[in-house]
Scaffold this active site. Structure first.
Site, PDB file in Angstrom:
ATOM      1  N   CYS A 103     -13.057   5.781   2.138  1.00 23.69           N
ATOM      2  CA  CYS A 103     -12.210   5.647   1.371  1.00 23.69           C
ATOM      3  C   CYS A 103     -12.320   7.696   0.214  1.00 23.69           C
ATOM      4  O   CYS A 103     -11.314   7.739  -0.179  1.00 23.69           O
ATOM      5  CB  CYS A 103     -12.924   4.778  -0.203  1.00 23.69           C
ATOM      6  N   HIS A 124     -18.018   3.152  -3.995  1.00 24.57           N
ATOM      7  CA  HIS A 124     -16.269   3.378  -3.265  1.00 24.57           C
ATOM      8  C   HIS A 124     -15.335   3.929  -4.331  1.00 24.57           C
ATOM      9  O   HIS A 124     -15.519   3.674  -5.805  1.00 24.57           O
ATOM     10  CB  HIS A 124     -15.935   1.302  -3.861  1.00 24.57           C
ATOM     11  N   ASP A 135      -6.189   1.072  -4.627  1.00 23.86           N
ATOM     12  CA  ASP A 135      -6.481   1.863  -3.815  1.00 23.86           C
ATOM     13  C   ASP A 135      -6.560   2.189  -2.474  1.00 23.86           C
ATOM     14  O   ASP A 135      -6.400   0.607  -1.840  1.00 23.86           O
ATOM     15  CB  ASP A 135      -7.915  -0.100  -4.093  1.00 23.86           C
TER      16      ASP A 135
END
Length: 284
Positions: free
Chosen positions: A82, A120, A137
């Site tokens: 991420c 995250h 995302d």
């Protein structure tokens, strides 16, 4: 000096080889900070770059400066997790003129909702032709493959054939908190919660250090890879290969270590050197 002028608050877009990045993902559209551009970029980024932690397993550090990110992910045609995906994508959006703010999310895996650290990285994005706010995302590994409007009226929605649900609530102190749910083989499952507190590159550096070095992090103990397509999602957790479909069905297979090189190439589009493959195959 304002936050927008201070380089500490920016994402290094000036250091990006934009032509090389766009060629890597196959984008040929208009280079303007519009909603249409954002939707195309998110789709192409998510479906191009595999999620992977192999550098950690191979004993190498994860560097988040733009030059390192584009060398690994663009020139070497690798993936990342991420912090890498969000960092590279933020630089791209900043370079194109989008409004970009980092966000941090708390991940929930499985069905027990065990509390994990907020590590995250995601992005809050605005465009020049639309007054809405979008969640991007691109580093979760299993979608979404489009920006999601941050509006409490979202509820349940589909992106392609994949089902999601976005809810807005409050945290323990009464602050704004969002939760994003996925539909999978376990039914509806909450996957991450997040607020609107801005995160900056230095915050990602701190989170990245923990995730890539702590013995409590799953990414330091075994290979974790994901590959997301509109019709299927693959995940390799150690030697367990999961194949997930939008309708919630899935398949599970246990691999032999000798199968890793072929699996990395054919499923995850990752080419490693012979030395690195030997290390992975013989990793205890």
């Amino acid at each position: 000096m304002s936050a927008q002028q201070d380089p500490s608050y920016r994402w290094g877009g000036e250091d990006l080889d934009l032509d090389a990045y766009l060629a890597r993902i196959g984008y040929e559209g208009e280079r303007a900070p519009t909603l249409a551009t954002l939707r195309s970029l998110v789709y192409l980024h998510v479906t191009t770059f595999p999620f992977e932690n192999l550098e950690i397993i191979l004993g190498r550090p994860i560097n988040l400066d733009v030059e390192s990110l584009q060398d690994k992910m663009v020139r070497q045609r690798r993936g990342g997790y991420c912090f890498e995906n969000s960092g590279l994508f933020a630089a791209v959006l900043e370079r194109l003129g989008f409004g970009v703010t980092g966000l941090s999310a708390r991940i929930f895996m499985g069905t027990d909702n065990k509390l994990l650290a907020s590590t995250h990285a995601m992005l809050r994005v605005t465009t020049t032709d639309d007054d809405r706010i979008w969640l991007c995302d691109v580093g979760f590994g299993s979608g979404p493959m489009a920006p999601i409007e941050l509006t409490p009226s979202n509820g349940e929605f589909t992106l392609g054939d994949w089902r999601f649900r976005l809810e807005r609530g409050t945290d323990e102190l009464g602050g704004e908190q969002w939760s994003l749910h996925h539909f999978n083989r376990d039914g509806w499952a909450m996957r991450r919660t997040f607020g609107m507190t801005p995160q900056y590159r230095i915050d990602n550096v701190v989170g990245n250090h923990y995730v890539s070095t702590s013995t409590h992090s799953p990414f330091t103990t075994r290979p974790v890879l994901q590959r997301f397509h509109p019709e299927v999602h693959y995940m390799l957790d150690g030697l367990t290969l999961l194949t997930n479909y939008p309708d919630g069905t899935s398949e599970t297979r246990e691999l032999e270590r000798s199968e890793l090189p072929k699996t990395l190439t054919e499923i995850f589009d990752i080419e490693l050197s012979e030395a690195d493959l030997t290390t992975l195959v013989h990793e205890p």
